[in-house]
Scaffold this motif. Structure first.
Motif, PDB file in Angstrom:
ATOM      1  N   VAL A   3     118.555 -65.087  66.439  1.00  0.00           N
ATOM      2  CA  VAL A   3     117.115 -64.842  66.553  1.00  0.00           C
ATOM      3  C   VAL A   3     116.865 -63.696  67.522  1.00  0.00           C
ATOM      4  N   ARG A   4     117.682 -63.648  68.582  1.00  0.00           N
ATOM      5  CA  ARG A   4     117.509 -62.610  69.594  1.00  0.00           C
ATOM      6  C   ARG A   4     118.860 -62.343  70.252  1.00  0.00           C
ATOM      7  N   GLU A  58     113.995 -76.422  66.875  1.00  0.00           N
ATOM      8  CA  GLU A  58     114.279 -75.804  68.166  1.00  0.00           C
ATOM      9  C   GLU A  58     115.376 -74.760  68.026  1.00  0.00           C
ATOM     10  N   GLN A  59     115.435 -73.850  68.987  1.00  0.00           N
ATOM     11  CA  GLN A  59     116.477 -72.831  69.015  1.00  0.00           C
ATOM     12  C   GLN A  59     117.311 -72.998  70.271  1.00  0.00           C
ATOM     13  N   LEU A  60     118.498 -72.415  70.230  1.00  0.00           N
ATOM     14  CA  LEU A  60     119.393 -72.510  71.375  1.00  0.00           C
ATOM     15  C   LEU A  60     119.298 -71.228  72.201  1.00  0.00           C
ATOM     16  N   ALA A  61     119.053 -71.387  73.503  1.00  0.00           N
ATOM     17  CA  ALA A  61     119.033 -70.248  74.431  1.00  0.00           C
ATOM     18  C   ALA A  61     120.359 -70.211  75.178  1.00  0.00           C
ATOM     19  N   ILE A  62     120.938 -69.016  75.299  1.00  0.00           N
ATOM     20  CA  ILE A  62     122.281 -68.836  75.870  1.00  0.00           C
ATOM     21  C   ILE A  62     122.269 -67.706  76.881  1.00  0.00           C
ATOM     22  N   SER A  63     122.886 -67.926  78.048  1.00  0.00           N
ATOM     23  CA  SER A  63     123.046 -66.826  79.007  1.00  0.00           C
ATOM     24  C   SER A  63     124.389 -66.931  79.721  1.00  0.00           C
ATOM     25  N   ASP A 103     118.180 -68.244  84.253  1.00  0.00           N
ATOM     26  CA  ASP A 103     117.916 -67.532  82.995  1.00  0.00           C
ATOM     27  C   ASP A 103     117.311 -68.461  81.943  1.00  0.00           C
ATOM     28  N   ASP A 131     117.194 -59.741  76.656  1.00  0.00           N
ATOM     29  CA  ASP A 131     116.265 -60.617  77.372  1.00  0.00           C
ATOM     30  C   ASP A 131     117.081 -61.505  78.315  1.00  0.00           C
ATOM     31  N   ASP A 132     116.460 -62.494  78.927  1.00  0.00           N
ATOM     32  CA  ASP A 132     117.197 -63.334  79.872  1.00  0.00           C
ATOM     33  C   ASP A 132     118.234 -64.201  79.175  1.00  0.00           C
ATOM     34  N   CYS A 133     117.947 -64.581  77.944  1.00  0.00           N
ATOM     35  CA  CYS A 133     118.884 -65.366  77.141  1.00  0.00           C
ATOM     36  C   CYS A 133     118.914 -64.780  75.724  1.00  0.00           C
ATOM     37  N   ALA A 134     120.018 -65.006  75.040  1.00  0.00           N
ATOM     38  CA  ALA A 134     120.047 -64.824  73.598  1.00  0.00           C
ATOM     39  C   ALA A 134     119.474 -66.087  72.961  1.00  0.00           C
ATOM     40  N   LEU A 135     118.998 -65.978  71.735  1.00  0.00           N
ATOM     41  CA  LEU A 135     118.487 -67.139  71.012  1.00  0.00           C
ATOM     42  C   LEU A 135     119.202 -67.254  69.674  1.00  0.00           C
ATOM     43  N   LEU A 136     119.753 -68.434  69.424  1.00  0.00           N
ATOM     44  CA  LEU A 136     120.398 -68.712  68.139  1.00  0.00           C
ATOM     45  C   LEU A 136     119.629 -69.818  67.434  1.00  0.00           C
ATOM     46  N   SER A 137     119.583 -69.748  66.105  1.00  0.00           N
ATOM     47  CA  SER A 137     119.050 -70.894  65.369  1.00  0.00           C
ATOM     48  C   SER A 137     120.203 -71.576  64.655  1.00  0.00           C
ATOM     49  N   VAL A 138     120.173 -72.880  64.663  1.00  0.00           N
ATOM     50  CA  VAL A 138     121.207 -73.692  64.016  1.00  0.00           C
ATOM     51  C   VAL A 138     120.514 -74.455  62.888  1.00  0.00           C
ATOM     52  N   ALA A 181     113.705 -68.728  82.805  1.00  0.00           N
ATOM     53  CA  ALA A 181     112.972 -67.519  82.431  1.00  0.00           C
ATOM     54  C   ALA A 181     112.599 -67.493  80.957  1.00  0.00           C
ATOM     55  N   MET A 182     113.306 -68.247  80.136  1.00  0.00           N
ATOM     56  CA  MET A 182     112.991 -68.311  78.702  1.00  0.00           C
ATOM     57  C   MET A 182     112.109 -69.521  78.384  1.00  0.00           C
ATOM     58  N   ARG A 223     110.394 -60.914  77.313  1.00  0.00           N
ATOM     59  CA  ARG A 223     109.912 -59.888  78.237  1.00  0.00           C
ATOM     60  C   ARG A 223     108.878 -58.980  77.573  1.00  0.00           C
TER      61      ARG A 223
END
Lengths: 317, 317
Positions: A24-25, B40-45, B75, A29-36, B78-79, B146
């Motif tokens: 997704v992203r 929902e999506q997964l945020a990763i840092s 992080d 940004d501060d985090c990457a976004l994945l969709s599962v 921040a998301m 952001r």
């Protein structure tokens, strides 16, 4: 050069490898976004490679980039996961343009082979090391675990073993590659091919699986322990390549196959009824032993007699 | 000591922190498995901390464990993500029992504070460094980016700024903590509190957000650039703590607030109509400026006049 600029300049092609499909992203940004997708789970694995410990400081940067990602992607293969994305944390003593460009090309080549998109990371200054975290998706409940081996299953491997371990004297500069055999082994060391498609094909078939990274004997010990069974390996059935036999000799080739883990082949247990069908699609798959009641790993010689203490760091589990 | 044994011995309590809630499988297989609820999506840092670069080699291991996880968890804040899990890749020159036990206690304390479960990692030998990767979940489309700041929004921060930067002379041993002020600043440096609850509260309210890690001015530059707007900061509105003023003096306190990023506070943009309601629940939140058409970050003095080039590494973006 700032972190963003460095990433954008050198890793742009890996960034763009596969945006959209679950990503997704990515970076920025501060985090990457994945969709599962609904009904699937996320598989995650982290590996660190340290210069002077896991690879020679002066090694080829392209090959290092390729190998670093392959090593991590192999953990996705071992779970039967479909590759999705990865992050790269790279610590560099200095930012040499040529080194980074080569490294990024190698990483990008393997990222394309594995269909993995770079979605994030960190660049820091310090002694050279790499930490890669890979992400895959797998239908809920279908991940290949180490714990499901059943008495009566066959013990199988995903192809010839020991080539990369056989290349170690070449990698470490202790020996020269006199002929094509050496070059073939070096290629296997630097460019392992994570068995991602095989891993996915094993979902719903294999009862336990892992990728061989600690060495066949040690890793079979992990399956035996997690599954509370014994594994029996027939020495004569170990698949050894012609280059390995030629380069290392028969005896040393077996030691490489038993104790070397750098090929990143899959090892798995399979109900016997499923073997022929699997091998029709994956002719390189070999049955090398079976699952018994008990504990630990047992090695049998050509006469079916147990071998107590082979060379090469074998521990009885 | 093998990797598994090391992890189990020292990190067992962090492992068990929060199994079940999204963590399908933790340490012990080729991958960890997480489940992400539908919608929902997964945020990763990922963040790396290198000894001698990001922390003094001889620092307290408990405090290092605490701080390393807090930096990464920030992080997720921040998301606007809800914390789920983390992996730890740790490279150690040697495995000192006392050091590892202290480090694990610090990590565990912050893992509990943040509701993050350790699900995987890697332990390697080499120069001391840590790479943490954190995972959170966020409703699809609601992550704080952001890039959404709107002309007319207020620019806000999640509390007092600069304390941790003020503590740097103490951290680096360049100055002694003469009184309580120094101790208060050191606590802020070593134990930043990721603003996870505030981040979640900002979902659907803030138009853009990040955590201040590069320094307020640099990070506001990131929002301005990603959102294609200008940000205006009023110097008089910077929230400065009493300990920072006492320890560093008024002038240096402002430099710390503008250029120090070690507090890991959130900075965000907010439609003015939402400010009072937010501050009722989060009294430490401060409006420090506003979003204008244009580009870059502008600093205003007490008379509303632009300041061109303040001290402390400020670049005009």
């Amino acid at each position: 050069m700032g972190e963003f600029e460095l990433i954008r300049r050198y890793f742009a092609s890996a960034l763009c490898a596969r945006q959209g499909d679950g990503v997704v992203r990515g970076i920025g940004d501060d985090c990457a976004l994945l969709s599962v997708p609904a009904g699937e789970q996320l598989a995650i694995s982290t590996d660190t490679l340290v210069a002077g410990v896991h690879f020679p400081e002066a090694c080829d940067a392209f090959l290092l980039g390729q190998r670093a990602l392959a090593v991590s992607a192999s953990d996705l293969a071992a779970m039967g996961a479909t590759p999705l994305a990865f992050t790269l944390a790279i610590t560099l003593p200095d930012a040499s343009d040529a080194w980074l460009a080569d490294f990024a090309r190698g990483l990008q080549a393997m990222a394309q082979d594995c269909a993995l998109a770079l979605v994030g990371g960190d660049t820091t200054r310090g002694p050279l090391s790499l930490t890669l975290t890979v992400f895959g998706r797998v239908p809920a409940g279908q991940a290949l675990l180490r714990s499901g081996a059943q008495v009566g299953d066959l013990l199988c491997v995903g192809g010839e073993l020991g080539d990369a371990a056989g290349a170690l004297p070449l990698v470490l500069g202790q020996r020269e590659a006199e002929d094509d055999s050496g070059a073939a082994l070096l290629a296997r060391y630097w460019s392992p091919q994570p068995q991602l498609a095989l891993g996915q094909a094993l979902r719903g078939r294999a009862t336990a699986a892992l990728d061989i990274s600690d060495g066949l004997l040690a890793d079979c010990g992990h399956i035996a322990s997690a599954s509370q069974v014994a594994l029996q390996i027939e020495l004569e059935r170990l698949p050894l390549s012609a280059p390995l036999r030629a380069f290392a000799g028969e005896q040393q080739a077996r030691v490489c196959a038993l104790s070397g883990g750098d090929d990143y082949r899959l090892a798995f247990t399979l109900p016997p009824a499923l073997f022929d069908e699997l091998q029709a699609d994956w002719p390189e798959v070999r049955a090398i032993g079976r699952v018994l009641a008990g504990s630990g790993v047992q090695l049998l010689d050509a006469n079916g007699q147990p071998i107590e203490s082979p060379r090469g760091g074998y521990q009885h589990f």
